[in-house]
Design a protein around this motif. Structure first.
Motif, PDB file in Angstrom:
ATOM      1  N   VAL A 103       0.852  -1.187   0.000  1.00 47.24           N
ATOM      2  CA  VAL A 103       0.000   0.000   0.000  1.00 47.24           C
ATOM      3  C   VAL A 103       0.884   1.232   0.000  1.00 47.24           C
ATOM      4  N   VAL A 104       0.613   2.150  -0.931  1.00 46.74           N
ATOM      5  CA  VAL A 104       1.372   3.391  -1.048  1.00 46.74           C
ATOM      6  C   VAL A 104       0.417   4.558  -0.803  1.00 46.74           C
ATOM      7  N   THR A 105       0.680   5.362   0.221  1.00 48.55           N
ATOM      8  CA  THR A 105      -0.194   6.485   0.518  1.00 48.55           C
ATOM      9  C   THR A 105       0.603   7.735   0.867  1.00 48.55           C
ATOM     10  N   THR A 106       0.154   8.860   0.361  1.00 45.92           N
ATOM     11  CA  THR A 106       0.811  10.140   0.613  1.00 45.92           C
ATOM     12  C   THR A 106       0.741  10.530   2.081  1.00 45.92           C
ATOM     13  N   GLU A 107      -0.329  10.155   2.738  1.00 46.68           N
ATOM     14  CA  GLU A 107      -0.536  10.578   4.120  1.00 46.68           C
ATOM     15  C   GLU A 107       0.261   9.703   5.095  1.00 46.68           C
ATOM     16  N   PRO A 108       0.476  10.212   6.321  1.00 43.01           N
ATOM     17  CA  PRO A 108       1.262   9.446   7.297  1.00 43.01           C
ATOM     18  C   PRO A 108       0.446   8.392   8.032  1.00 43.01           C
ATOM     19  N   HIS A 109      -0.808   8.205   7.639  1.00 44.68           N
ATOM     20  CA  HIS A 109      -1.698   7.281   8.327  1.00 44.68           C
ATOM     21  C   HIS A 109      -1.992   6.065   7.460  1.00 44.68           C
TER      22      HIS A 109
ATOM     23  N   VAL B 297     -12.155   5.505  15.254  1.00 40.11           N
ATOM     24  CA  VAL B 297     -13.388   5.367  14.477  1.00 40.11           C
ATOM     25  C   VAL B 297     -13.135   5.566  12.984  1.00 40.11           C
ATOM     26  N   LEU B 298     -11.998   6.156  12.634  1.00 38.72           N
ATOM     27  CA  LEU B 298     -11.704   6.461  11.235  1.00 38.72           C
ATOM     28  C   LEU B 298     -11.222   5.247  10.455  1.00 38.72           C
ATOM     29  N   PHE B 299     -10.657   4.265  11.143  1.00 38.62           N
ATOM     30  CA  PHE B 299      -9.908   3.217  10.449  1.00 38.62           C
ATOM     31  C   PHE B 299     -10.739   1.946  10.288  1.00 38.62           C
ATOM     32  N   PRO B 300     -10.989   1.517   9.051  1.00 38.49           N
ATOM     33  CA  PRO B 300     -11.758   0.291   8.834  1.00 38.49           C
ATOM     34  C   PRO B 300     -11.008  -0.972   9.220  1.00 38.49           C
ATOM     35  N   LEU B 301      -9.678  -0.914   9.242  1.00 36.64           N
ATOM     36  CA  LEU B 301      -8.857  -2.066   9.608  1.00 36.64           C
ATOM     37  C   LEU B 301      -7.883  -1.665  10.708  1.00 36.64           C
ATOM     38  N   ASP B 302      -7.756  -2.514  11.721  1.00 36.73           N
ATOM     39  CA  ASP B 302      -6.783  -2.250  12.786  1.00 36.73           C
ATOM     40  C   ASP B 302      -5.374  -2.200  12.220  1.00 36.73           C
ATOM     41  N   GLU B 303      -4.515  -1.462  12.897  1.00 39.03           N
ATOM     42  CA  GLU B 303      -3.131  -1.367  12.441  1.00 39.03           C
ATOM     43  C   GLU B 303      -2.477  -2.747  12.391  1.00 39.03           C
ATOM     44  N   ALA B 304      -2.826  -3.592  13.355  1.00 40.60           N
ATOM     45  CA  ALA B 304      -2.221  -4.924  13.402  1.00 40.60           C
ATOM     46  C   ALA B 304      -2.639  -5.775  12.203  1.00 40.60           C
ATOM     47  N   TRP B 305      -3.793  -5.479  11.595  1.00 45.67           N
ATOM     48  CA  TRP B 305      -4.283  -6.298  10.486  1.00 45.67           C
ATOM     49  C   TRP B 305      -3.275  -6.344   9.356  1.00 45.67           C
ATOM     50  N   TYR B 306      -2.649  -5.226   9.051  1.00 44.35           N
ATOM     51  CA  TYR B 306      -1.730  -5.164   7.912  1.00 44.35           C
ATOM     52  C   TYR B 306      -0.536  -6.090   8.125  1.00 44.35           C
ATOM     53  N   GLY B 307       0.033  -6.052   9.330  1.00 44.96           N
ATOM     54  CA  GLY B 307       1.146  -6.939   9.613  1.00 44.96           C
ATOM     55  C   GLY B 307       0.737  -8.399   9.641  1.00 44.96           C
ATOM     56  N   GLU B 308      -0.412  -8.676  10.229  1.00 48.91           N
ATOM     57  CA  GLU B 308      -0.885 -10.061  10.328  1.00 48.91           C
ATOM     58  C   GLU B 308      -1.192 -10.653   8.960  1.00 48.91           C
ATOM     59  N   HIS B 309      -1.512  -9.804   7.979  1.00 46.11           N
ATOM     60  CA  HIS B 309      -1.865 -10.281   6.644  1.00 46.11           C
ATOM     61  C   HIS B 309      -0.775  -9.990   5.610  1.00 46.11           C
TER      62      HIS B 309
ATOM     63  N   GLU C 249       2.460  -4.641   3.241  1.00 45.37           N
ATOM     64  CA  GLU C 249       3.471  -3.621   3.505  1.00 45.37           C
ATOM     65  C   GLU C 249       2.846  -2.240   3.337  1.00 45.37           C
ATOM     66  N   LEU C 250       2.940  -1.444   4.403  1.00 40.21           N
ATOM     67  CA  LEU C 250       2.431  -0.080   4.355  1.00 40.21           C
ATOM     68  C   LEU C 250       3.577   0.890   4.078  1.00 40.21           C
ATOM     69  N   ARG C 251       3.476   1.633   2.991  1.00 38.94           N
ATOM     70  CA  ARG C 251       4.436   2.703   2.717  1.00 38.94           C
ATOM     71  C   ARG C 251       3.689   4.018   2.825  1.00 38.94           C
ATOM     72  N   THR C 252       3.810   4.660   3.978  1.00 36.28           N
ATOM     73  CA  THR C 252       3.117   5.918   4.232  1.00 36.28           C
ATOM     74  C   THR C 252       4.047   7.098   3.963  1.00 36.28           C
ATOM     75  N   SER C 253       3.442   8.285   3.870  1.00 38.62           N
ATOM     76  CA  SER C 253       4.178   9.544   3.655  1.00 38.62           C
ATOM     77  C   SER C 253       5.026   9.510   2.397  1.00 38.62           C
ATOM     78  N   VAL C 254       4.543   8.838   1.380  1.00 40.84           N
ATOM     79  CA  VAL C 254       5.255   8.796   0.102  1.00 40.84           C
ATOM     80  C   VAL C 254       4.207   8.819  -1.009  1.00 40.84           C
ATOM     81  N   THR C 255       4.509   9.558  -2.076  1.00 42.36           N
ATOM     82  CA  THR C 255       3.539   9.783  -3.149  1.00 42.36           C
ATOM     83  C   THR C 255       3.966   9.076  -4.423  1.00 42.36           C
TER      84      THR C 255
END
Length: 411
Positions: free
Chosen positions: A31-37, A58-70, A73-79
């Protein structure tokens, strides 16, 4: 095999990632996202989260742990700044290059700027991201505690009205400035727009109709007023601009992917499987212009359901599903004690012949139907629940429905 890559930081990406894993794709996923979240959904940003009532979770549809468990790879703060479909390459703002097997573009929208002098002043806000909401929330809450905050909202669409409602609930003095005959007239037409205008006026909002902003005035670099074409000035301590949004299609356009013309709503042209003009590139959410079997034309929808349903559909398509997207557009809004659900699509102002009401406008309990050539093309419930399934049946039937039958819908 090179990874699947999901570009974007909204709900569509979260649902696409979830669907890919649910469908059995076990390869590398980035996952590539410009934002830091991590990816989040936006409706709370103008409602409970803005008012300080809801926690950030309340903003997040998936817990932070979900990404690691599945294994995501989260690449935040990059466009993502460059896409070459022929070579299956994506260039990022940090100078790195990603090779991919399939890629999803869910790059969202950017708020349209108010093209008048003074929009760079302190105290002028746009609302799109969680960071925007944090900044605005802090300012509104401070103004509320001070007891004399004056908020001016420029723009009478959904974002503008939801912000106005939240600010009134915080006790601020609120003025809503719109260019239409009624608030939401471009979305709902004047009939139902008038209902929302009345709701806000009943809650103490000053609603200015057919008003044209020509500039923002200031003292010591801080906004103090909104200048109108008639020479009047609306005093302000905070200004929120909500005059629409533009889809972020620059990456797709530079890559040579097919786009829809502005007359068809713009956006990235996709098929029913959300595939773009390149077979390994998909698009979902605000940027995707999707053929609708119900309306016989492509639709680009900037609402929660387009991200929720479209993101999941894109994930399944990337995993090999050949199903065609057939969802009818849906959205909702909560303002004060008025809860609304809307299903359908109508080209305001010329796309309907009549608005038929079942229930009571005065009591704010009703279902409204937009009718074209006798057929129901959209329906909206106000403070009446569990009716959207019936509305969907009427839209899907594509048959003429007598007005009397619609008026008796709630009996």
């Amino acid at each position: 095999m090179d990874p699947y890559v999901l570009v974007g930081g909204g709900l569509a990406v979260a649902r696409a990632a979830e669907a890919l894993r649910d469908e059995g794709y076990d390869g590398d996923l980035v996952v590539v996202t410009t934002e830091p979240h991590r990816p989040y959904e936006r409706p709370p940003l103008s409602k409970g989260y803005l008012r300080g009532e809801d926690d950030r979770d309340v903003l997040f549809p998936l817990d932070e742990a979900w990404y690691g468990e599945h294994g995501v790879e989260l690449r935040t703060s990059v466009t993502a700044v460059g896409l070459v479909p022929r070579d299956h390459k994506l260039t990022l703002s940090d100078g790195t290059t990603l090779r991919w097997s399939k890629i999803l573009l869910a790059t969202g929208s950017t708020p349209r700027a108010l093209d008048v002098p003074g929009t760079d002043l302190a105290g002028v806000h746009y609302l799109r991201t969680v960071d925007d909401s944090d900044r605005l929330s802090g300012r509104l809450l401070d103004a509320s505690l001070e007891g004399a905050g004056r908020l001016v909202v420029v723009g009478d669409g959904w974002i503008g009205l939801e912000v106005a409602a939240s600010a009134r609930q915080l006790g601020l003095d609120v003025t809503l400035i719109g260019r239409g005959t009624q608030p939401l007239s471009r979305a709902l037409g004047p009939e139902m727009g008038a209902l929302y205008g009345s709701v806000h006026e009943e809650h103490g909002v000053r609603v200015l109709r057919r008003a044209h902003v020509v500039g923002l005035s200031a003292t010591d670099g801080w906004v103090t007023g909104v200048d109108l074409a008639d020479g009047s000035v609306v005093g302000a301590d905070v200004v929120v601009v909500g005059v629409g949004a533009s889809p972020n299609v620059g990456l797709a356009e530079a890559a040579g992917l097919a786009l829809r013309p502005p007359a068809e709503g713009g956006g990235i042209a996709v098929s029913g499987t959300l595939t773009t003009s390149h077979p390994d590139v998909f698009a979902a959410g605000d940027v995707a212009s999707v053929p609708s079997p119900h309306y016989g034309r492509p639709l680009r929808v900037e609402h929660w359901s387009a991200a929720q349903e479209g993101g999941a559909h894109a994930g399944r398509a990337m995993a090999g599903s050949g199903a065609e997207y057939d969802k009818i557009p849906y959205f909702y809004s909560d303002q004060y004690d008025v809860g609304m659900e809307y299903l359908g699509w109508v080209d305001v102002p010329g796309g309907y012949d009549d608005v038929v009401i079942a229930g009571s406008v005065e009591e704010r309990e009703l279902v409204a139907f937009w009718v074209a050539s006798g057929r129901v093309v959209a329906g909206m419930s106000i403070n009446v629940w569990e009716q959207m399934g019936r509305v969907e049946e009427l839209i899907g039937s594509q048959t003429s429905v007598p007005k009397e039958e619609l008026q008796a819908f709630l009996r």
